[in-house]
Design an enzyme around this catalytic site. Structure first.
Site, PDB file in Angstrom:
ATOM      1  N   GLU A  91       0.818  -1.197   0.052  1.00 17.68           N
ATOM      2  CA  GLU A  91      -0.045  -0.201  -0.157  1.00 17.68           C
ATOM      3  C   GLU A  91       0.875   1.071   0.099  1.00 17.68           C
ATOM      4  O   GLU A  91       1.876   1.384   0.658  1.00 17.68           O
ATOM      5  CB  GLU A  91      -0.979  -0.206   1.235  1.00 17.68           C
ATOM      6  CG  GLU A  91      -2.039  -1.015   0.997  1.00 17.68           C
ATOM      7  CD  GLU A  91      -2.759  -1.289   2.441  1.00 17.68           C
ATOM      8  OE1 GLU A  91      -4.031  -1.359   2.176  1.00 17.68           O
ATOM      9  OE2 GLU A  91      -2.443  -1.447   3.391  1.00 17.68           O
ATOM     10  N   CYS A 104       3.539   8.324   1.519  1.00 15.49           N
ATOM     11  CA  CYS A 104       3.939   7.178   2.363  1.00 15.49           C
ATOM     12  C   CYS A 104       3.925   6.035   1.578  1.00 15.49           C
ATOM     13  O   CYS A 104       3.266   5.547   0.918  1.00 15.49           O
ATOM     14  CB  CYS A 104       2.984   7.033   3.451  1.00 15.49           C
ATOM     15  SG  CYS A 104       3.470   5.784   4.755  1.00 15.49           S
ATOM     16  N   CYS A 111       7.012  -7.748   6.801  1.00 11.21           N
ATOM     17  CA  CYS A 111       7.915  -7.139   7.428  1.00 11.21           C
ATOM     18  C   CYS A 111       8.427  -8.318   8.278  1.00 11.21           C
ATOM     19  O   CYS A 111       7.709  -8.872   9.068  1.00 11.21           O
ATOM     20  CB  CYS A 111       7.843  -5.826   8.193  1.00 11.21           C
ATOM     21  SG  CYS A 111       9.412  -5.224   8.998  1.00 11.21           S
ATOM     22  N   CYS A 115       7.094  -6.138  14.921  1.00 14.59           N
ATOM     23  CA  CYS A 115       6.640  -5.200  16.230  1.00 14.59           C
ATOM     24  C   CYS A 115       5.469  -5.568  16.487  1.00 14.59           C
ATOM     25  O   CYS A 115       4.400  -6.118  15.726  1.00 14.59           O
ATOM     26  CB  CYS A 115       6.838  -3.867  15.661  1.00 14.59           C
ATOM     27  SG  CYS A 115       8.389  -3.049  15.231  1.00 14.59           S
ATOM     28  N   CYS A 118       2.431  -3.675  15.241  1.00 15.42           N
ATOM     29  CA  CYS A 118       2.272  -3.184  13.625  1.00 15.42           C
ATOM     30  C   CYS A 118       1.528  -4.472  13.095  1.00 15.42           C
ATOM     31  O   CYS A 118       1.909  -5.614  13.194  1.00 15.42           O
ATOM     32  CB  CYS A 118       3.668  -2.958  13.315  1.00 15.42           C
ATOM     33  SG  CYS A 118       3.582  -2.663  11.345  1.00 15.42           S
ATOM     34  N   CYS A 343      -1.227   4.885   9.994  1.00 19.84           N
ATOM     35  CA  CYS A 343       0.188   4.154  10.244  1.00 19.84           C
ATOM     36  C   CYS A 343      -0.167   2.843  10.805  1.00 19.84           C
ATOM     37  O   CYS A 343      -0.852   2.645  11.750  1.00 19.84           O
ATOM     38  CB  CYS A 343       0.873   4.812  11.497  1.00 19.84           C
ATOM     39  SG  CYS A 343       1.619   6.457  10.732  1.00 19.84           S
TER      40      CYS A 343
HETATM   41  N1  SAH Z   1       9.748  -0.130   9.613  1.00 15.40           N
HETATM   42  C1  SAH Z   1       9.918   1.227   9.740  1.00 15.40           C
HETATM   43  C2  SAH Z   1       8.852   2.070   8.839  1.00 15.40           C
HETATM   44  C3  SAH Z   1       7.514   1.765   8.574  1.00 15.40           C
HETATM   45  S1  SAH Z   1       6.599   1.595   9.979  1.00 15.40           S
HETATM   46  C4  SAH Z   1       9.523   1.581  11.156  1.00 15.40           C
HETATM   47  O1  SAH Z   1       9.265   0.782  11.780  1.00 15.40           O
HETATM   48  O2  SAH Z   1       9.918   2.520  11.503  1.00 15.40           O
HETATM   49  C5  SAH Z   1       6.299   3.557  10.249  1.00 15.40           C
HETATM   50  C6  SAH Z   1       5.543   4.043  11.489  1.00 15.40           C
HETATM   51  O3  SAH Z   1       4.402   3.675  11.788  1.00 15.40           O
HETATM   52  C7  SAH Z   1       6.937   3.378  12.509  1.00 15.40           C
HETATM   53  O4  SAH Z   1       7.175   4.488  13.374  1.00 15.40           O
HETATM   54  C8  SAH Z   1       5.791   2.318  13.409  1.00 15.40           C
HETATM   55  O5  SAH Z   1       6.279   2.573  14.600  1.00 15.40           O
HETATM   56  C9  SAH Z   1       4.612   3.065  13.181  1.00 15.40           C
HETATM   57  N2  SAH Z   1       3.576   2.169  13.675  1.00 15.40           N
HETATM   58  C10 SAH Z   1       3.587   0.722  13.028  1.00 15.40           C
HETATM   59  N3  SAH Z   1       2.178   0.208  13.592  1.00 15.40           N
HETATM   60  C11 SAH Z   1       1.398   1.031  14.037  1.00 15.40           C
HETATM   61  C12 SAH Z   1       0.227   1.351  14.698  1.00 15.40           C
HETATM   62  N4  SAH Z   1      -0.652   0.280  14.764  1.00 15.40           N
HETATM   63  N5  SAH Z   1      -0.347   2.360  15.245  1.00 15.40           N
HETATM   64  C13 SAH Z   1       0.404   3.302  15.117  1.00 15.40           C
HETATM   65  N6  SAH Z   1       1.875   3.431  14.545  1.00 15.40           N
HETATM   66  C14 SAH Z   1       2.211   2.410  14.050  1.00 15.40           C
HETATM   67 FE1  SF4 Z   2       8.431  -3.756  10.566  1.00 14.41          FE
HETATM   68 FE2  SF4 Z   2       5.916  -2.608  11.377  1.00 14.41          FE
HETATM   69 FE3  SF4 Z   2       8.045  -2.885  12.952  1.00 14.41          FE
HETATM   70 FE4  SF4 Z   2       8.147  -0.881  10.984  1.00 14.41          FE
HETATM   71  S1  SF4 Z   2       6.797  -1.106  12.657  1.00 14.41           S
HETATM   72  S2  SF4 Z   2       9.751  -2.474  11.691  1.00 14.41           S
HETATM   73  S3  SF4 Z   2       6.968  -2.038   9.506  1.00 14.41           S
HETATM   74  S4  SF4 Z   2       6.940  -4.347  12.058  1.00 14.41           S
END
Ligand code: SAH
Ligand code: SF4
Length: 382
Positions: A91, A104, A111, A115, A118, A343
């Site tokens: 996306e 974005c 990934c 996390c 996420c 996000c």
């Molecule tokens: N992998 C990279 C970039 C993609 S995620 C990273 O982790 O930085 C982009 C941002 O979205 C990151 O700061 C991540 O922590 C945030 N993010 C991921 N899942 C989220 C969620 N469910 N709600 C709010 N922010 C989230």
């Molecule tokens: Fe991967 Fe999501 Fe963690 Fe970013 S926030 S590193 S996209 S798992």
């Protein structure tokens, strides 16, 4: 398959053209046609030598990943879903603001970092995107928006790119680099280094490489001020703990186009959102003398996470602790809520097609495959 010219930065394209016996200025012409004009049909590249057009026709093409759908939110946010093969989709989100347009961009299908908060991380890792699939998102979006927003000749739609879509960009470094270079190149999009941001969960060796190869703005996803908690939220922390991450940020500042690092912090109810935890963050950045800004992101919940969004007053109280310590802190506005474009909600839901269809039906604007007008002269190799 033919060579996809979106895979090249200018140096790569020049080398490809040299292989065809063509001078560098021909590569520059070609690169400008592709990226500045959004042209994919070599026959339309009127000032390109006929002989070169002929050579290219048999060998190469210009192709972004096929579009699956386009959704437009009530607030003007646009989300595109692209097919990257084998049941995977990624996306891309366009966020219009009064003074700028932000795109974005995704770097991977899924990934591997995983996390806890996420949705992309929960999906697991499918594969790295190619350079053409990364820059293809900008190529498509920029020319599509110029058309749909009816922008006057020479006016661009996107002047800010954040690598904050699906995936960990620094775990796909080799494909990321040419795409970043094309974003910055004056013969292509000519974006300012300050307005291209790589967001990372903290892949230390690659932060150090980026600082040398292509210093752009850096955002680091911190989410916790101490290792125990960060280990549980961002598993990569076990490999690259906070102190080392802080040191890498300091090194990055030596070449960074901005004099601060953005620290992103996803606000999780009862997990990392207490005033004491905010005070610990102040201590952390002071101890390391890190020049930084905090960007607090209200958590966008999804069922499998088992986590909740911090209440707004708790986010405000947290922000106040940081601000009172003199640290610039912003709370991210959630955009595109009605189309799940926020996000961490990007999951490229195409593997479960039934579910995707149901979701599409609920959304405001749906342009199914086949009926979406392509960007002007967008072509396809397929
Ligand atoms: N992998 C990279 C970039 C993609 S995620 C990273 O982790 O930085 C982009 C941002 O979205 C990151 O700061 C991540 O922590 C945030 N993010 C991921 N899942 C989220 C969620 N469910 N709600 C709010 N922010 C989230
Ligand atoms: Fe991967 Fe999501 Fe963690 Fe970013 S926030 S590193 S996209 S798992």
């Amino acid at each position: 398959m033919a060579v996809n010219l979106l895979d090249f930065d200018l140096e790569g394209l020049a080398a490809f053209c040299a292989g065809l016996g063509e001078k560098r200025f021909r590569a520059v012409q070609l690169y400008r046609w592709i990226h500045q004009k959004g042209q994919a049909d070599f026959e339309q590249m009127s000032d390109l030598a006929k002989s070169l057009r002929g050579k290219l026709a048999g060998l190469a093409g210009v192709s972004a990943p096929p579009l699956i759908s386009e959704h437009i939110s009530a607030d003007g946010t646009v989300k595109w879903l692209f097919d990257v093969g084998d049941g995977n989709a990624v996306e891309t989100v366009y966020i219009p603001e009064a003074d700028r347009g932000t795109l974005c961009v995704s770097s991977q299908a899924g990934c591997a970092v995983g996390c806890r908060f996420c949705s992309t991380g929960h999906q697991g890792f499918s594969r790295n995107l190619r350079s053409s699939e990364i820059i293809g998102q900008l190529w498509f979006a920029e020319h599509r928006l110029r058309q749909t927003l009816k922008l006057p000749e020479g006016q661009r739609a996107i002047d800010n790119v954040v690598m904050m879509g699906m995936g960990e960009p620094l775990q796909n470094y080799d494909a990321l680099l040419p795409a970043l270079r094309t974003m910055l190149d004056d013969h292509a999009y000519g974006l300012s280094r300050r307005r291209v941001t790589v967001s990372t969960s903290g892949v230390l060796p690659m932060i150090d490489r980026l600082r040398v190869d292509c210093p752009v703005a850096l955002a680091v996803s911190l989410h916790a001020g101490e290792d125990g908690l960060r280990d549980s939220l961002v598993p990569l922390n076990r490999k690259y703990p906070i102190a080392e991450l802080m040191a890498a940020c300091l090194r990055y500042l030596e070449t960074a186009p901005r004099d601060f690092i953005t620290l992103e912090y996803c606000m999780l109810d009862g997990v990392n959102d207490s005033p004491e935890q905010a005070a610990a963050l102040v201590q952390l950045v002071r101890r390391h003398r890190l020049s930084c800004k905090f960007n607090l992101i209200p958590f966008n919940p999804f069922p499998a996470s088992g986590l909740l969004r911090s209440p707004a007053d708790r986010v405000q109280a947290f922000a106040r602790v940081l601000q009172e310590a003199g640290i610039v802190t912003t709370v991210r506005k959630t955009r595109g809520d009605d189309i799940d474009a926020a996000c961490g909600q990007l999951a490229g839901e195409v593997q479960d097609r039934t579910n995707a269809r149901e979701r599409l039906a609920r959304q405001r604007v749906v342009i199914p495959i086949g009926s979406a007008a392509p960007a002007p002269a967008a072509g396809s190799l397929r």
